[in-house]
Structures are given as structure tokens and as C-alpha cells.
Write a protein that holds these residues in place. Structure first.
Motif, PDB file in Angstrom:
ATOM      1  N   SER A   1     -30.923  74.813  47.092  1.00 23.63           N
ATOM      2  CA  SER A   1     -31.334  75.030  45.529  1.00 23.63           C
ATOM      3  C   SER A   1     -29.668  75.667  45.378  1.00 23.63           C
ATOM      4  CB  SER A   1     -31.879  75.390  44.732  1.00 23.63           C
ATOM      5  OG  SER A   1     -32.710  77.102  45.658  1.00 23.63           O
ATOM      6  N   VAL A   2     -29.179  76.000  44.156  1.00 18.29           N
ATOM      7  CA  VAL A   2     -27.684  76.422  44.058  1.00 18.29           C
ATOM      8  C   VAL A   2     -28.152  77.842  44.355  1.00 18.29           C
ATOM      9  CG1 VAL A   2     -26.429  77.948  42.492  1.00 18.29           C
ATOM     10  CG2 VAL A   2     -27.259  74.991  42.270  1.00 18.29           C
ATOM     11  N   PRO A   3     -28.888  78.453  43.723  1.00 17.46           N
ATOM     12  CA  PRO A   3     -29.638  79.869  43.884  1.00 17.46           C
ATOM     13  C   PRO A   3     -29.524  80.982  45.473  1.00 17.46           C
ATOM     14  CG  PRO A   3     -30.936  79.727  42.112  1.00 17.46           C
ATOM     15  CD  PRO A   3     -30.859  78.296  43.089  1.00 17.46           C
ATOM     16  N   ALA A   4     -30.277  79.318  46.300  1.00 17.95           N
ATOM     17  CA  ALA A   4     -30.696  79.829  47.880  1.00 17.95           C
ATOM     18  C   ALA A   4     -29.288  79.430  48.348  1.00 17.95           C
ATOM     19  CB  ALA A   4     -31.597  78.720  48.441  1.00 17.95           C
ATOM     20  N   ALA A   5     -28.650  78.582  48.146  1.00 16.82           N
ATOM     21  CA  ALA A   5     -27.192  78.081  48.510  1.00 16.82           C
ATOM     22  C   ALA A   5     -25.717  79.509  48.791  1.00 16.82           C
ATOM     23  CB  ALA A   5     -26.328  77.554  48.254  1.00 16.82           C
ATOM     24  N   VAL A   6     -26.324  80.482  47.296  1.00 16.17           N
ATOM     25  CA  VAL A   6     -25.116  81.141  46.621  1.00 16.17           C
ATOM     26  C   VAL A   6     -25.183  82.925  47.485  1.00 16.17           C
ATOM     27  CG1 VAL A   6     -24.310  82.393  44.801  1.00 16.17           C
ATOM     28  CG2 VAL A   6     -24.167  80.797  44.687  1.00 16.17           C
ATOM     29  N   LEU A   7     -25.989  82.946  47.387  1.00 18.48           N
ATOM     30  CA  LEU A   7     -27.185  84.221  48.091  1.00 18.48           C
ATOM     31  C   LEU A   7     -26.420  84.213  49.548  1.00 18.48           C
ATOM     32  CD1 LEU A   7     -28.155  86.423  47.961  1.00 18.48           C
ATOM     33  CD2 LEU A   7     -30.324  85.544  48.393  1.00 18.48           C
ATOM     34  N   SER A   8     -26.988  83.408  50.543  1.00 18.72           N
ATOM     35  CA  SER A   8     -26.793  82.561  51.598  1.00 18.72           C
ATOM     36  C   SER A   8     -25.296  83.016  51.951  1.00 18.72           C
ATOM     37  CB  SER A   8     -27.482  81.698  51.847  1.00 18.72           C
ATOM     38  OG  SER A   8     -28.470  80.801  52.120  1.00 18.72           O
ATOM     39  N   ALA A   9     -24.786  82.106  50.942  1.00 16.55           N
ATOM     40  CA  ALA A   9     -23.236  82.396  51.454  1.00 16.55           C
ATOM     41  C   ALA A   9     -22.347  83.809  50.713  1.00 16.55           C
ATOM     42  CB  ALA A   9     -22.130  81.042  50.728  1.00 16.55           C
ATOM     43  N   ALA A  10     -23.345  84.594  50.396  1.00 15.99           N
ATOM     44  CA  ALA A  10     -22.710  86.219  49.974  1.00 15.99           C
ATOM     45  C   ALA A  10     -23.158  86.550  51.503  1.00 15.99           C
ATOM     46  CB  ALA A  10     -22.825  86.475  48.945  1.00 15.99           C
ATOM     47  N   VAL A  11     -24.569  86.480  51.892  1.00 17.37           N
ATOM     48  CA  VAL A  11     -24.730  87.089  52.873  1.00 17.37           C
ATOM     49  C   VAL A  11     -24.107  87.032  54.302  1.00 17.37           C
ATOM     50  CG1 VAL A  11     -26.693  87.260  54.781  1.00 17.37           C
ATOM     51  CG2 VAL A  11     -27.237  87.428  52.312  1.00 17.37           C
ATOM     52  N   LEU A  12     -23.528  85.447  54.563  1.00 15.07           N
ATOM     53  CA  LEU A  12     -22.701  85.254  55.701  1.00 15.07           C
ATOM     54  C   LEU A  12     -21.275  85.402  55.649  1.00 15.07           C
ATOM     55  CD1 LEU A  12     -22.197  83.548  58.227  1.00 15.07           C
ATOM     56  CD2 LEU A  12     -21.907  81.238  56.179  1.00 15.07           C
ATOM     57  N   GLY A  13     -21.065  85.838  54.872  1.00 11.02           N
ATOM     58  CA  GLY A  13     -19.229  86.184  54.069  1.00 11.02           C
ATOM     59  C   GLY A  13     -19.618  87.246  54.149  1.00 11.02           C
ATOM     60  N   ALA A  14     -20.114  88.846  53.868  1.00 16.22           N
ATOM     61  CA  ALA A  14     -20.255  89.503  54.018  1.00 16.22           C
ATOM     62  C   ALA A  14     -20.436  90.024  55.497  1.00 16.22           C
ATOM     63  CB  ALA A  14     -21.477  90.177  53.305  1.00 16.22           C
ATOM     64  N   GLY A  15     -20.980  89.280  56.233  1.00 15.37           N
ATOM     65  CA  GLY A  15     -21.246  89.447  57.840  1.00 15.37           C
ATOM     66  C   GLY A  15     -20.261  89.015  58.362  1.00 15.37           C
ATOM     67  N   THR A  16     -19.524  88.029  58.438  1.00 18.05           N
ATOM     68  CA  THR A  16     -18.787  87.795  58.752  1.00 18.05           C
ATOM     69  C   THR A  16     -16.886  88.562  58.694  1.00 18.05           C
ATOM     70  OG1 THR A  16     -17.830  86.353  57.504  1.00 18.05           O
ATOM     71  CG2 THR A  16     -18.949  85.205  59.353  1.00 18.05           C
ATOM     72  N   ALA A  17     -17.144  89.378  57.483  1.00 16.97           N
ATOM     73  CA  ALA A  17     -15.958  90.107  56.854  1.00 16.97           C
ATOM     74  C   ALA A  17     -16.205  91.375  57.768  1.00 16.97           C
ATOM     75  CB  ALA A  17     -16.461  89.921  55.198  1.00 16.97           C
ATOM     76  N   VAL A  18     -17.223  91.566  57.809  1.00 17.79           N
ATOM     77  CA  VAL A  18     -17.203  93.450  58.218  1.00 17.79           C
ATOM     78  C   VAL A  18     -16.444  93.254  60.369  1.00 17.79           C
ATOM     79  CG1 VAL A  18     -18.600  95.115  59.244  1.00 17.79           C
ATOM     80  CG2 VAL A  18     -19.261  94.466  56.821  1.00 17.79           C
TER      81      VAL A  18
END
Length: 468
Positions: free
Chosen positions: A91-108
């Protein structure tokens, strides 16, 4: 490399291998495999980038206060959760939230890994440590993309889920590997890890007052905006629209870029590690300006399609040569500019500038590359020449050792003052430098001098400042 540095490099390479499995296919996965549409895919990619921008301002202080190892362990868990969740997001909310968590982790991960490299290296070895990391990360990304491309099938969503799960496992492996690292505590970095857990001194105001670091951040923004920010957006659009490049040829161009980095990295390292960093970066600007001129020929030269394709692939190869020159210069320079208590904050600030460039670059370059072909090439030729100008300006603010770390290995002169037996004063002085000794002794040692009467005298070594 020491054992700690080897493990850090291994973990970094494995995480890059995991990213290579999914990053090239993220848009296709969201838009086509999950059938969420191109608009949702754009939002997911934006969430990935914006999450990085949101966490990076706080990452540096956490690294300087708690140390990079626990921060990296938390980031690897966060990225693993995000990758696994994205593999099942329908779903859209699940994809957006998952991408945000992945982006935050890889950025750190990036500033934390960079700080660990700083702690495990010296000024003399840091250049090679960062060059090795860049080489291994590109090799990991390339191999991950190659293997992932053989496993995916647009008609089978489970094949993409498997890729994201492999990526999640790689992040877990990174976390496990770094927790086994016993970080050294060299005297020169004692101030980077407050023993009482208090926050490190400094902050944004201290960083902004450091003129050389501010100039390096501006230079970093332009570097990433004019190169990485165009790879999969403006330059790709320009190639397909102006040069008539087939979409499949873009894969060959990216492969040429990676191949040049992998093949040339350590050859280039030998050429640049004893030269001024500012001059090396300035040379990269000239190489990239030529690369953009070659791209201009590919799309505007009205030659054969074969020549246009060859020129376009050569553009990516020239960018790879510049990247191989930057890896042993820019990241180590950030570390060498940082005060001992702000290594993490300086690495995070530079990573933030990089992320901003990667966010702004496609937004500016994409539309220009697709429709304004001539102005697009001229604009980025000028940006590349701007890199040369900014690098030369930065060089005036660097100390000799910051600009050329090999000078740190130049030994100090040792002056041997010979005193007579009666202690009446200096009779003679000899000076030794690298590779020479006094009275026929070996490097860095001082032999006994004799007075005019032939009796032996005591020799007192006195250190004098090193000459250039």
C-alpha cells in the motif's frame, strides 16, 4: 590495515552489496510490481531522500557523544527493518513509511563509518583507508546490482521481496561485524570520545565559523550536484532525448563508470596521494568539464549513432576517473579539518551537503536534460569549471599538511650540539635529516663528535622545526 579497519571495510562493502540489490529497481518495484503508479514511486523516492535530510543534522552530535559504533549498530538495525518492510509493502502508506525508515538508516551509516575510519587511521594512512572504502563500496554496489538483475522478475513480486530481504540481512551482518570491532584509542583522538558521556564541545556555530570547512561544504555540494545528482536524472534524460541512446545503453554507461573506478582506483591513488589535495580536486573539475563537452558532442554533434553512443559511455567513464581521484582527497580532508571533539559533526555536515545536492540535482537537471539540451551542457560545463575555482580557493585556507598529508611524514631536523668535556660550550654542530646521520650513523641518529684535541665529547640532540 589493522584488524579493526579490515572489519569496518568488510561491513561497509557488504552493506553496499545489499544496497546494490534494490536501489536500481526501487522505482520499478513501487510503480509496476506493486502497481502503485509512477506518482507514488516518486513520493517513495522523495521520502527516502527527505528522511536522510531529517536525521543527518542530529547524527553528528550523537556520534561525538556516544561514539560511532553504537550509532552505526542502531542505524544498521533501522535500515534492516526498513528494507524488510519495503519488501512486503503493498500500500502507499506502507511503502512511503518503509522507504523513510530505510533512508534514515542508510543516511546515518555514512558519517558513522567515516568516523570509524578516522579513529582507526592516522593522517598518513587515512587517504588509503578512504580510497579502499570507496573502491569496495562501488564494487559491492556493482556486484549487487548485477546479481539482483538476474534474480528479479517483474511478473513475480516474490522475487523483489527476496531482494529486499537479502538487503536486510546484509545490514544485519554490518551491525554484527561492527559490534566485534575493538576501536583503538589513539592519543591524538582522545578528545573525540568524552569519557563521561557528556556532549562534545562545539556545534553548528563553531562549524560555521570554520571558513575552510564552510568552503569545503560548498565545494562538496557543487561536486555532487554536477556529477552524482545527474547520473540517473538529467544526464540519463539528455542521453535518451538528445543523443538517442537506448535505455539499455544506460546500464552499459553505469557499468563503464564502475569499471573505471574499480580498475583505476589504486593506480590513481599512487599518483595523487603525494600531491596537493586542492590541486587534485581542481584537476577533477577540468576532467568533468571535458566529460560534459563529450556529452555535448553525443547529443548535439550530429554524428553517427555509434559515435554518439561511444561518446555518451565515455562521459560516464570520465566521471568515474574523477570519482577515483576524489575518494582519497575529499573525505579524508573533512576528517583532517575537524577538531578532535567534532569529527562526527563534520562528517555529518558534509554528508548533509551531499544529500542536499542529490535532492536538488535531479530536480534541476531532469527537466533541463530532457528539453533544454544546449543550455544543460553549458550549465554543467560551467559548474565543473566552478569546481576548479573553488578548489584552488580552498587550497589557500589549508595548512601545508592538510593540503598534502604526505608532508606529515617528513622528519624533523635533529641538531647535535657537541659539548667539550669541561662543559665550556658548543664546539660543533651537525644536522641530520631523512636518510642521513651524523658521523656516519644511520637515519635519525647522532654519532659522537670529537673536540680539537681528539677527546670524545657528549652529544646532546636538540629538535628543530622541520623544513619543507
Amino acid at each position: 590495515m589493522g584488524a579493526a579497519l579490515r572489519r569496518i571495510q568488510l561491513g561497509s562493502a557488504l552493506s553496499a552489496f545489499g544496497l546494490g540489490f534494490t536501489v536500481p529497481y526501487l522505482y520499478v518495484y513501487v510503480a509496476q510490481v506493486r502497481d502503485l503508479g509512477a506518482g507514488t514511486a516518486g513520493v517513495v523516492l522523495a521520502a527516502f531522500a527527505m528522511a536522510a535530510l531529517a536525521v543527518l543534522p542530529f547524527t553528528g552530535r550523537a556520534i561525538d557523544r556516544r561514539g560511532p559504533l553504537p550509532v552505526l549498530a542502531v542505524a544498521s538495525v533501522l535500515a534492516s527493518v526498513g528494507a524488510a518492510a519495503l519488501g512486503f509493502a503493498s500500500s502507499v502508506p506502507a511503502a512511503v513509511l518503509s522507504a523513510a525508515v530505510l533512508g534514515a538508516g542508510t543516511a546515518v551509516m555514512q558519517p558513522a563509518l567515516a568516523t570509524m575510519l578516522v579513529w582507526c587511521s592516522s593522517t598518513a594512512t587515512r587517504t588509503r583507508a578512504f580510497a579502499t572504502q570507496f573502491f569496495l563500496q562501488n564494487l559491492g554496489l556493482g556486484l549487487g546490482g548485477l546479481v539482483g538483475g538476474q534474480l528479479v522478475d517483474v511478473d513475480r513480486p516474490a522475487s523483489f521481496t527476496m531482494l529486499f530481504l537479502i538487503e536486510a540481512v546484509m545490514f544485519v551482518v554490518l551491525g554484527v561485524v561492527v559490534t566485534t570491532v575493538r576501536m583503538p584509542r589513539p592519543a591524538s583522538l582522545g578528545g573525540t570520545r568524552p569519557a563521561d558521556g557528556s556532549a562534545a564541545k562545539g556545534g553548528l556555530r563553531a562549524l560555521l565559523s570554520h571558513r575552510a570547512m564552510v568552503q569545503l561544504c560548498v565545494l562538496g555540494f557543487v561536486l555532487f550536484f554536477a556529477c552524482y545528482g545527474q547520473f540517473e536524472s538529467g544526464l540519463a534524460a539528455y542521453g535518451t532525448e538528445a543523443a538517442g541512446i537506448e535505455p539499455s545503453t544506460l546500464g552499459f554507461a553505469l557499468a563503464a563508470n564502475t569499471a573505471v573506478i574499480v580498475v583505476a582506483q589504486f593506480v590513481v591513488l599512487r599518483l595523487v596521494e603525494r600531491r596537493r589535495r586542492s590541486r587534485v580536486i581542481a584537476a577533477v573539475g577540468l576532467i568533468w568539464a571535458f566529460a560534459w563537452i563529450v556529452a555535448g558532442y553525443a547529443g548535439l554533434g550530429h554524428g553517427s549513432q555509434t559515435m554518439a553512443t561511444a561518446a555518451f559511455i565515455s562521459t560516464y567513464a570520465l566521471f568515474g576517473l574523477g570519482e577515483a581521484m576524489l575518494s582519497p582527497t575529499v573525505a579524508p580532508l573533512v576528517a583532517d579539518l575537524a577538531p578532535e571533539s567534532m569529527v562526527g559533526q563534520y562528517n555529518s555536515a558534509f554528508a548533509l551537503c551531499k544529500q542536499l545536492a542529490l535532492a536538488v540535482g535531479p530536480a534541476v537537471g531532469g527537466p533541463m536534460g530532457a528539453s533544454l539540451h544546449g543550455p544543460y551542457i553549458v550549465t554543467f560545463v560551467l559548474f565543473s569549471l566552478g569546481i576548479t575555482w573553488l578548489a584552488l580557493r580552498l587550497g589557500r585556507r589549508l595548512t601545508p599538511v592538510q593540503d598534502q598529508p604526505s608532508l606529515a611524514g617528513v622528519p624533523s631536523r635533529v641538531v647535535a650540539v657537541s659539548l667539550s668535556e669541561g662543559g665550556t660550550g658548543a664546539e660543533s654542530a651537525t644536522s641530520g635529516s631523512a636518510g642521513t646521520g651524523s658521523a656516519g650513523t644511520g637515519p635519525g641518529t647522532t654519532g659522537s663528535a670529537t673536540t680539537g684535541s681528539g677527546s670524545p665529547s657528549a652529544s646532546a640532540p636538540v629538535s628543530a622545526p622541520a623544513g619543507r
